[in-house]
Design an enzyme around this catalytic site. Structure first.
Site, short mmCIF file in Angstrom:
data_model
loop_
_atom_site.label_atom_id
_atom_site.label_comp_id
_atom_site.label_asym_id
_atom_site.label_seq_id
_atom_site.Cartn_x
_atom_site.Cartn_y
_atom_site.Cartn_z
N LYS A 308 -0.43 -5.87 -12.23
CA LYS A 308 -1.19 -4.65 -11.92
C LYS A 308 -1.12 -3.69 -13.09
CE LYS A 308 -0.24 -4.46 -6.92
NZ LYS A 308 -1.61 -4.57 -6.44
N ARG A 382 -0.24 -12.07 1.63
CA ARG A 382 -0.75 -13.07 2.59
C ARG A 382 0.07 -14.35 2.54
NH1 ARG A 382 -6.57 -12.89 -0.18
NH2 ARG A 382 -5.81 -10.78 -0.54
N1 BES Z 1 -0.13 -4.64 -2.15
C1 BES Z 1 -1.44 -4.91 -2.60
C2 BES Z 1 -2.51 -4.16 -1.81
C3 BES Z 1 -2.52 -2.66 -1.90
C4 BES Z 1 -3.42 -2.03 -2.73
C5 BES Z 1 -1.70 -1.90 -1.11
C6 BES Z 1 -3.46 -0.66 -2.80
C7 BES Z 1 -1.73 -0.52 -1.18
C8 BES Z 1 -2.62 0.10 -2.03
C9 BES Z 1 -1.75 -6.40 -2.48
O1 BES Z 1 -0.68 -7.24 -2.64
C10 BES Z 1 -2.73 -6.72 -3.56
O2 BES Z 1 -2.42 -6.50 -4.68
N2 BES Z 1 -3.90 -7.21 -3.18
C11 BES Z 1 -4.91 -7.52 -4.12
C12 BES Z 1 -5.63 -8.75 -3.63
C13 BES Z 1 -6.59 -9.33 -4.62
C14 BES Z 1 -5.83 -9.91 -5.77
C15 BES Z 1 -7.41 -10.38 -3.94
C16 BES Z 1 -5.87 -6.34 -4.24
O3 BES Z 1 -6.12 -5.69 -3.24
O4 BES Z 1 -6.31 -6.06 -5.35
ZN ZN Z 2 -0.24 -7.74 -4.65
#
Ligand code: BES
Ligand code: ZN
Ligand code: ZN
Length: 525
Positions: A308, A382
């Site tokens: 990230k 997930r």
């Molecule tokens: N923990 C994040 C989701 C999240 C985003 C929580 C913003 C709180 C605030 C999750 O693990 C994630 O990173 N999801 C990705 C999925 C994508 C790679 C398909 C996302 O939402 O970008």
């Molecule tokens: Zn994530």
């Protein structure tokens, strides 16, 4: 599957001590390569080092910032260093009217001149002492929350607060609004506030206190930084609930591997802090129903190799907010003596980058037997949930309520205040939606659109863990639904779990979202 009690062999005691039996079986393993690695300068977090880098003050009584007391005298007769009168669009409520009658309408006059909006206040000095005119909004809970925050900015130690129509919502709002997280500050404001509430029952206040205890716990857990709240520390906090009669068992890495939770372990393997699988059971005598809860427990999500950017990572200590809601709900349910059996499952780990971390392209074998190709290591929640959900079903869940900060896409779709609700069975979804509404937590139903299952097809495995750019929250929900047969409600709380700024019911940070909904769902079973 073995029965609950037979899992005791893998119990871990608080602070990482092992039971004699667990020790004999070699549970809580430290692999030679990692144990032998010398601690790096300035780094405390090797597995053999359990001293946190800073020692926060011990957690005190949680609700010590504000005390609510029921009193029999109303605003006109009662005595207090400050009296709070509610106002809306120039109008007062009955007790305010009675007080104003004694001041020959001067409160109303002042109101007219100032034109008070919701959350605004006007401090007046009368011959009978100070009176705070406070603007109420549409929602009694939020009005209480705003008032508590305004009173914390004033120096009065005690105030008599005029009741609102929904006395319970007001009490809950006052308690939630007063929440602070200052355990890690070296200078702490010790100010305590006592609020006197005329004409409310002590039972009503006690209920609000117990619910607030649960929400406070969830908020604390979310607010605690990821260097302190590691998966092990989260498990220890779960174990503290045993004092309330909740059965808690913690499985270590070895036990998790023996079970076959290949997806959970893959996410966890990049960290020096080992994962923990936490299972909870609250089973009061004569329980009328059973509810199984699953919470996402990523104590930190860096994204892994699908790293990230810093700004997105900055709030990722909150990626265990689903787990926090589950633990908060167990605490409140036990304090309330709710007549429902609750089971809880949390796969706690962190998603980091290292030479041991899982990769894009890895194929994992889940507890359910299904294989998953990892196409993005940031879609880790997930994977951990796939195993936790399958486990819950094996343990005999009849229906599951799962909460997770799962996708940024849910935040894009519904913003930061509303959770996305997905249900594999409409009536179960409707029950959760109604409960959330009663609890004053905002959720909105989203479709589990079958046509999008295509997106999760992998050329080499049964599934892949991401779809394409579009409908990300739905794809994630469809992925979860692959791992259970029993009715599942998935609440994507990525938006409302963490507030970037202060709001009506509390300061910036963890909101404890979900605790109140879970309690309402359980009550209505
Ligand atoms: N923990 C994040 C989701 C999240 C985003 C929580 C913003 C709180 C605030 C999750 O693990 C994630 O990173 N999801 C990705 C999925 C994508 C790679 C398909 C996302 O939402 O970008
Ligand atoms: Zn994530
Ligand atoms: Zn995550």
């Amino acid at each position: 599957m073995r029965a609950l009690s037979s899992w005791r062999s893998t119990w871990i005691l608080p602070s990482g001590r092992r039971t004699a039996r667990a020790q004999a079986q070699g549970a809580f393993i430290i692999t030679p390569s990692r144990a032998a690695a010398p601690p790096r300068a300035g780094c405390f977090a090797r597995r053999s080092h359990r001293i946190p880098p800073i020692l926060p003050r011990p957690r005190g009584k949680t609700l010590d910032v504000v005390t609510l007391r029921a009193v029999s005298t109303g605003l006109a007769e009662g005595q207090a260093p400050l009296k709070v009168v509610w106002a809306k669009e120039g109008a007062l409520l009955p007790q305010g009217e009675a007080l104003d009658a004694r001041f020959e309408g001067r409160l109303r006059q002042a109101l007219k001149e100032a034109g008070l909006k919701a959350g605004e206040s006007l401090l007046l000095y009368t011959e009978e002492g100070p009176v705070l005119l406070f603007g109420r909004g549409e929602d009694d809970r939020e009005s209480g929350g705003r008032l508590a925050q305004a009173l914390q900015r004033l120096a009065f130690p005690e105030a008599l607060v005029e009741p609102l129509e929904d006395a319970y919502a007001l009490a809950e709002g006052l308690l939630l609004g007063a929440y602070r997280f200052d355990r890690l500050k070296t200078k702490r404001e010790e100010k305590a506030l006592t609020l006197l509430l005329p004409g409310v029952s002590e039972a009503l206040l006690e209920r609000a206190r117990r619910v607030a205890e649960g929400v406070y716990l969830a908020r604390d857990l979310v607010n605690e930084p990821p260097n302190l709240l590691t998966p092990e520390a989260l498990a220890e906090r779960a174990l503290e609930l045993r004092a309330l009669g909740v059965e808690v068992e913690v499985l270590d890495e070895k036990a998790i591997a023996e079970l076959g939770m290949g997806a959970f372990l893959a996410v966890a393997q990049g960290s020096e802090n080992p994962p923990r699988f936490i299972r909870l059971r609250y089973a009061p005598e004569g329980a009328k129903a059973r509810l199984d809860l699953v919470g996402k427990g990523l104590t930190f999500d860096s994204g892994g190799y699908s790293l990230k950017p810093t700004e997105s990572m900055a709030t990722m200590k909150s990626d265990m907010a689903g787990a926090a809601a589950v633990l908060g709900a167990f605490k409140a349910a036990a304090l309330l003596g709710l007549p429902v059996e609750l089971r809880g499952y949390i796969a706690a780990c962190e998603n980091l980058v290292s030479g041991r971390a899982y990769r894009v392209g890895d194929v994992l074998k889940t507890l359910s037997g299904k294989t998953v190709e990892v196409m993005n290591t940031d879609a880790e929640g997930r994977l951990t949930l796939a195993d936790a959900l399958a486990y819950a079903e094996r343990e005999g869940a009849e229906r599951i309520l799962e909460l997770s900060t799962l996708t940024g896409a849910a935040v894009v779709a519904l913003g930061e205040e509303v959770a996305a609700l997905f249900a594999t069975e409409p009536s179960w979804g409707e029950r959760v939606r109604e409960a959330a509404e009663k609890a004053g937590e905002k959720v909105w139903p989203m479709p589990l659109e079958k046509a999008y299952r295509e997106k999760l097809k992998s050329p080499v495995a049964d599934l892949k863990n991401v779809g394409d750019r579009y409908g990300g929250a739905i794809a994630a929900a469809l992925f979860l639904a692959e791992f259970v047969q029993v009715p599942l409600v998935h609440l994507d709380i990525a938006g409302p779990a963490f507030a970037r700024k202060a709001h009506a019911l509390g300061p910036e940070g963890g909101t404890g979202f979900g605790v109140r909904t879970i309690l309402k769902v359980a009550e209505a079973l």
